[in-house]
Design a protein around this motif. Sequence first.
Motif, PDB file in Angstrom:
ATOM      1  N   ARG A  36     -35.166  21.700   8.679  1.00  0.00           N
ATOM      2  CA  ARG A  36     -35.637  22.293   7.421  1.00  0.00           C
ATOM      3  C   ARG A  36     -35.412  21.361   6.237  1.00  0.00           C
ATOM      4  O   ARG A  36     -36.282  21.213   5.383  1.00  0.00           O
ATOM      5  CB  ARG A  36     -34.972  23.647   7.193  1.00  0.00           C
ATOM      6  N   GLN A  40     -38.567  19.890   4.081  1.00  0.00           N
ATOM      7  CA  GLN A  40     -38.637  20.146   2.646  1.00  0.00           C
ATOM      8  C   GLN A  40     -38.822  18.848   1.872  1.00  0.00           C
ATOM      9  O   GLN A  40     -39.643  18.774   0.950  1.00  0.00           O
ATOM     10  CB  GLN A  40     -37.374  20.874   2.183  1.00  0.00           C
ATOM     11  N   LEU A  44     -42.648  19.184   0.349  1.00  0.00           N
ATOM     12  CA  LEU A  44     -42.666  19.932  -0.898  1.00  0.00           C
ATOM     13  C   LEU A  44     -42.823  19.036  -2.127  1.00  0.00           C
ATOM     14  O   LEU A  44     -42.446  17.863  -2.112  1.00  0.00           O
ATOM     15  CB  LEU A  44     -41.378  20.746  -1.031  1.00  0.00           C
ATOM     16  N   LEU A  49     -39.036  21.336  -4.518  1.00  0.00           N
ATOM     17  CA  LEU A  49     -37.839  20.808  -3.861  1.00  0.00           C
ATOM     18  C   LEU A  49     -36.598  20.996  -4.730  1.00  0.00           C
ATOM     19  O   LEU A  49     -35.515  21.317  -4.225  1.00  0.00           O
ATOM     20  CB  LEU A  49     -38.042  19.327  -3.541  1.00  0.00           C
TER      21      LEU A  49
END
Length: 220
Positions: A36, A40, A44, A49
């Motif tokens: 994850r 991210q 993102l 973020l």
Amino acid sequence: MSEASEADSSQEWLVVDDQELKSLAALSLDEAVAVRRWWQRLALSPVELKQLTPQPGLPRGVRAALRRCDTPDAALLTQAFRELWHLLPEATVESPFIEAQLEKWSCIALVLAELRNETPGKALAARLGQQASTGKPIMSELRFQQILTCRTPEELVQRLRRALALAGRSEMSAVRLADVVALWWREYSGEISARPTHRFGFMLANDYFGAAASYRHEDT
């Protein structure tokens, strides 16, 4: 456990919550957290973020280079893969089966690079089974069955990439998506869980047909 260790553990539970962790069949908590955090930073925007982590995002070209890769071997040479590999726990990167680990995680990187937006906790197959504007599942049953019968890593990556495109590359969990790839790899390596509910075919079919049943039942 020291206060520092307790703090680190607490942060991990914030990244992957208890409900999502319980749904995993092939990833450890440390691996799920790494997935994850890496996704991210890869996908993102800086604004998105900043709300989740103080870690800086990866340059846009890093994700683009990974998406251009056609094979797991090509993915191994990218900065995106190196960033993921460095986040993984020691137990993973120091495995005696290092070649298999590298290929597995390169496949995970290739698939996750296609995901633009995530819905934590939501499974890939549940997303594919959702109702499309046609009134049918986003992915047809025939194409879905082809995912269940993939025989090679290259075929798995290809079919999952197509599945993500059909699903708009959104509304599913990056962690659970990685878990799907890891579970396929475990069975590809000859390790079949004694628990039917933790097998690749059952888990995906249960999520897909469970989602489809919710609106097909309404139509009857």
